[in-house]
Design a protein around this motif. Structure first.
Motif, PDB file in Angstrom:
ATOM      1  N   ARG A 101      28.090  28.945 128.237  1.00  0.00           N
ATOM      2  CA  ARG A 101      27.203  28.269 129.235  1.00  0.00           C
ATOM      3  C   ARG A 101      26.414  27.234 128.792  1.00  0.00           C
ATOM      4  N   ASP A 102      25.786  27.469 127.469  1.00  0.00           N
ATOM      5  CA  ASP A 102      24.847  26.505 127.042  1.00  0.00           C
ATOM      6  C   ASP A 102      25.658  25.162 126.757  1.00  0.00           C
ATOM      7  N   LEU A 103      27.030  25.333 126.143  1.00  0.00           N
ATOM      8  CA  LEU A 103      27.799  24.447 125.801  1.00  0.00           C
ATOM      9  C   LEU A 103      28.153  23.637 126.970  1.00  0.00           C
ATOM     10  N   VAL A 104      28.350  24.149 128.024  1.00  0.00           N
ATOM     11  CA  VAL A 104      28.748  23.244 129.464  1.00  0.00           C
ATOM     12  C   VAL A 104      27.398  22.553 129.841  1.00  0.00           C
ATOM     13  N   VAL A 105      26.102  22.920 129.596  1.00  0.00           N
ATOM     14  CA  VAL A 105      24.976  22.322 129.964  1.00  0.00           C
ATOM     15  C   VAL A 105      24.668  21.204 129.077  1.00  0.00           C
ATOM     16  N   LEU A 106      25.034  21.396 127.615  1.00  0.00           N
ATOM     17  CA  LEU A 106      25.064  20.392 126.643  1.00  0.00           C
ATOM     18  C   LEU A 106      25.691  19.162 126.988  1.00  0.00           C
ATOM     19  N   HIS A 107      26.915  19.430 127.413  1.00  0.00           N
ATOM     20  CA  HIS A 107      27.991  18.381 127.445  1.00  0.00           C
ATOM     21  C   HIS A 107      27.688  17.520 128.833  1.00  0.00           C
ATOM     22  N   TYR A 108      26.989  18.234 129.776  1.00  0.00           N
ATOM     23  CA  TYR A 108      26.543  17.751 131.053  1.00  0.00           C
ATOM     24  C   TYR A 108      25.382  16.765 130.766  1.00  0.00           C
ATOM     25  N   VAL A 109      24.346  17.067 129.921  1.00  0.00           N
ATOM     26  CA  VAL A 109      23.340  16.350 129.750  1.00  0.00           C
ATOM     27  C   VAL A 109      23.427  15.145 128.753  1.00  0.00           C
ATOM     28  N   ARG A 110      24.360  15.536 127.613  1.00  0.00           N
ATOM     29  CA  ARG A 110      24.606  14.607 126.456  1.00  0.00           C
ATOM     30  C   ARG A 110      25.831  13.818 127.121  1.00  0.00           C
ATOM     31  N   SER A 111      25.456  12.898 127.938  1.00  0.00           N
ATOM     32  CA  SER A 111      26.664  12.190 128.355  1.00  0.00           C
ATOM     33  C   SER A 111      26.414  10.984 128.962  1.00  0.00           C
ATOM     34  N   LEU A 112      27.494   9.859 128.802  1.00  0.00           N
ATOM     35  CA  LEU A 112      27.176   8.617 129.431  1.00  0.00           C
ATOM     36  C   LEU A 112      26.911   8.587 130.828  1.00  0.00           C
ATOM     37  N   HIS A 113      27.421   9.623 131.545  1.00  0.00           N
ATOM     38  CA  HIS A 113      27.083   9.812 133.086  1.00  0.00           C
ATOM     39  C   HIS A 113      25.490  10.024 133.291  1.00  0.00           C
ATOM     40  N   TYR A 114      25.118  11.019 132.537  1.00  0.00           N
ATOM     41  CA  TYR A 114      23.506  11.241 132.691  1.00  0.00           C
ATOM     42  C   TYR A 114      22.841  10.049 132.240  1.00  0.00           C
ATOM     43  N   ARG A 115      23.207   9.345 131.260  1.00  0.00           N
ATOM     44  CA  ARG A 115      22.362   8.332 130.688  1.00  0.00           C
ATOM     45  C   ARG A 115      22.376   7.154 131.861  1.00  0.00           C
ATOM     46  N   ASP A 116      23.470   6.938 132.571  1.00  0.00           N
ATOM     47  CA  ASP A 116      23.585   5.931 133.662  1.00  0.00           C
ATOM     48  C   ASP A 116      22.814   6.630 134.792  1.00  0.00           C
ATOM     49  N   VAL A 117      22.684   7.782 135.137  1.00  0.00           N
ATOM     50  CA  VAL A 117      21.712   8.261 136.272  1.00  0.00           C
ATOM     51  C   VAL A 117      20.503   8.055 135.908  1.00  0.00           C
ATOM     52  N   HIS A 118      20.083   8.383 134.566  1.00  0.00           N
ATOM     53  CA  HIS A 118      18.612   8.257 134.168  1.00  0.00           C
ATOM     54  C   HIS A 118      18.249   6.604 134.300  1.00  0.00           C
ATOM     55  N   THR A 119      19.187   5.740 134.026  1.00  0.00           N
ATOM     56  CA  THR A 119      18.828   4.298 134.002  1.00  0.00           C
ATOM     57  C   THR A 119      18.732   4.085 135.449  1.00  0.00           C
ATOM     58  N   ASP A 120      19.361   4.461 136.330  1.00  0.00           N
ATOM     59  CA  ASP A 120      19.487   4.091 137.644  1.00  0.00           C
ATOM     60  C   ASP A 120      17.994   4.673 138.441  1.00  0.00           C
ATOM     61  N   SER A 121      17.814   5.896 138.040  1.00  0.00           N
ATOM     62  CA  SER A 121      16.529   6.419 138.541  1.00  0.00           C
ATOM     63  C   SER A 121      15.228   5.599 138.041  1.00  0.00           C
ATOM     64  N   VAL A 122      15.193   5.272 136.794  1.00  0.00           N
ATOM     65  CA  VAL A 122      14.050   4.659 136.452  1.00  0.00           C
ATOM     66  C   VAL A 122      13.965   3.210 137.135  1.00  0.00           C
ATOM     67  N   GLU A 123      15.100   2.358 137.272  1.00  0.00           N
ATOM     68  CA  GLU A 123      14.959   1.200 137.655  1.00  0.00           C
ATOM     69  C   GLU A 123      14.522   1.367 139.125  1.00  0.00           C
ATOM     70  N   ARG A 124      14.942   2.316 140.044  1.00  0.00           N
ATOM     71  CA  ARG A 124      14.650   2.572 141.377  1.00  0.00           C
ATOM     72  C   ARG A 124      13.115   2.726 141.512  1.00  0.00           C
ATOM     73  N   ALA A 125      12.631   3.616 140.449  1.00  0.00           N
ATOM     74  CA  ALA A 125      11.117   4.147 140.483  1.00  0.00           C
ATOM     75  C   ALA A 125      10.346   2.707 140.325  1.00  0.00           C
ATOM     76  N   ARG A 126      11.085   2.148 139.429  1.00  0.00           N
ATOM     77  CA  ARG A 126      10.204   0.741 139.066  1.00  0.00           C
ATOM     78  C   ARG A 126      10.144  -0.189 140.277  1.00  0.00           C
ATOM     79  N   THR A 127      11.178  -0.216 141.040  1.00  0.00           N
ATOM     80  CA  THR A 127      11.392  -1.330 142.244  1.00  0.00           C
ATOM     81  C   THR A 127      10.369  -0.648 143.189  1.00  0.00           C
ATOM     82  N   ARG A 128      10.330   0.710 143.428  1.00  0.00           N
ATOM     83  CA  ARG A 128       9.682   1.287 144.478  1.00  0.00           C
ATOM     84  C   ARG A 128       7.986   1.016 144.120  1.00  0.00           C
ATOM     85  N   LEU A 129       7.691   0.877 142.815  1.00  0.00           N
ATOM     86  CA  LEU A 129       6.237   1.112 142.461  1.00  0.00           C
ATOM     87  C   LEU A 129       5.945  -0.446 142.499  1.00  0.00           C
ATOM     88  N   ILE A 130       6.834  -1.583 142.484  1.00  0.00           N
ATOM     89  CA  ILE A 130       6.393  -2.838 142.521  1.00  0.00           C
ATOM     90  C   ILE A 130       5.846  -3.117 143.916  1.00  0.00           C
TER      91      ILE A 130
END
Length: 308
Positions: A101-130
């Motif tokens: 089960r941990d192996l599934v979670v590891l590959h869900y988080v350690r992924s290009l998909h997660y990095r893209d979600v993180h990047t989009d989330s930070v950019e949206r938060a930045r835009t809202r704050l401005i």
């Protein structure tokens, strides 16, 4: 004691997992698998060792030893758990269930998909704050701009540019640029996802015929609605989270610990999901015979058809 060095070449797919898709080369017995480049489906695809597959440069760009140690705590326990799966006894030891089960979670988080979600989330938060700063604190912005630059800013464009300048100097934005924000986020998310996944049981899925392949975004949230398979939604909105762990086994988080056998049509469907969700590569067992199947799906993907 020496300090662990930053690792530039970081595997997103565990080599212990990629090894499950390998076969020995006739000439020298070395274990190799077949990477398939989805951007160039018509090219000749050559077998490679696992060390050359499933990695990206500087995925975690700062302080990678700490997260590599975190992944290593899981990956060191994987071989025994995979051996139990091969032996048909994945549930005999609760520790094996936990590590799979941990192996599934590891590959869900350690992924290009997660990095893209993180990047989009930070950019949206930045835009809202401005937008919030401009709307709620325009006079404070003008006074600070006057103090720093000697200019009185009147229009919204000028206020927005100055607000952006202030926010970019913040600790959070500096941490974003250095990669520290992502490193912290991926570790925190792994622990949170691990806790959430601990409430799910483990399904071990085996094909009646055919083989699974694995993509470079291999752990995927899934939901099936009216015979349509959707993927990539938030974990809380998904019916399951899946991860292929070899040509003959796929893990799925479900309501009970169970071993399931599925028909070839279902295997093909999940393989298409892996192909569509991949960033660029899928990896096949060299003797799987899946190359024509993957090439057809890759051509449809290039044409914009991502139906499953």
């Amino acid at each position: 004691m020496g300090t662990a060095q930053q690792t530039s070449r970081q595997h997103l797919i565990s080599q212990v997992l990629l090894t499950e898709f390998t076969a020995p080369e006739p000439k020298d017995g070395s274990l190799q698998l077949l990477p398939f480049d989805l951007h160039n489906p018509g090219r000749v695809h050559k077998r490679m060792p696992t060390s050359r597959c499933g990695w990206v440069k500087d995925f975690v760009a700062v302080d990678s030893p700490s997260v590599e140690a975190l992944w290593g705590d899981v990956e060191r326990r994987v071989p025994a758990a995979l051996a139990a799966v091969h032996a048909g006894t994945p549930f005999a030891d609760p520790l094996h269930v936990d590590v799979l089960r941990d192996l599934v979670v590891l590959h869900y988080v350690r992924s290009l998909h997660y990095r893209d979600v993180h990047t989009d989330s930070v950019e949206r938060a930045r835009t809202r704050l401005i937008a919030k700063v401009i709307t709620q604190y325009p006079e404070q912005l003008r006074l600070e701009a006057l103090r720093e630059t000697g200019l009185y800013l009147s229009g919204p464009a000028a206020l927005g540019a100055f607000a952006e300048r202030l926010i970019e100097r913040s600790t959070v934005m500096r941490d974003r640029e250095s990669g520290m924000l992502f490193r912290t986020s991926i570790e925190d998310t792994f622990h949170k996802m691990r806790d959430l996944a601990s409430t799910r049981r483990l399904e071990v899925i085996t094909p009646e015929t055919g083989q699974f392949l694995i993509g470079d975004n291999p752990a995927l949230t899934l939901r099936v609605k009216e015979s349509r398979t959707m993927y990539g939604m938030a974990f809380g909105d998904a019916q399951t989270l899946i991860l292929p762990i070899g040509p003959k086994h796929l893990l799925s988080l479900g309501p009970e610990d169970v071993t399931l056998t599925v028909p070839r049509s279902f295997v093909d469907r999940l393989n298409v999901v892996q192909i569509h969700a991949a960033d660029r590569y899928v990896y096949l067992h060299p003797k799987s015979g899946l190359e024509p199947f993957v090439e057809r799906a890759a051509q449809r993907r290039l044409a914009g058809d991502r139906t499953t």
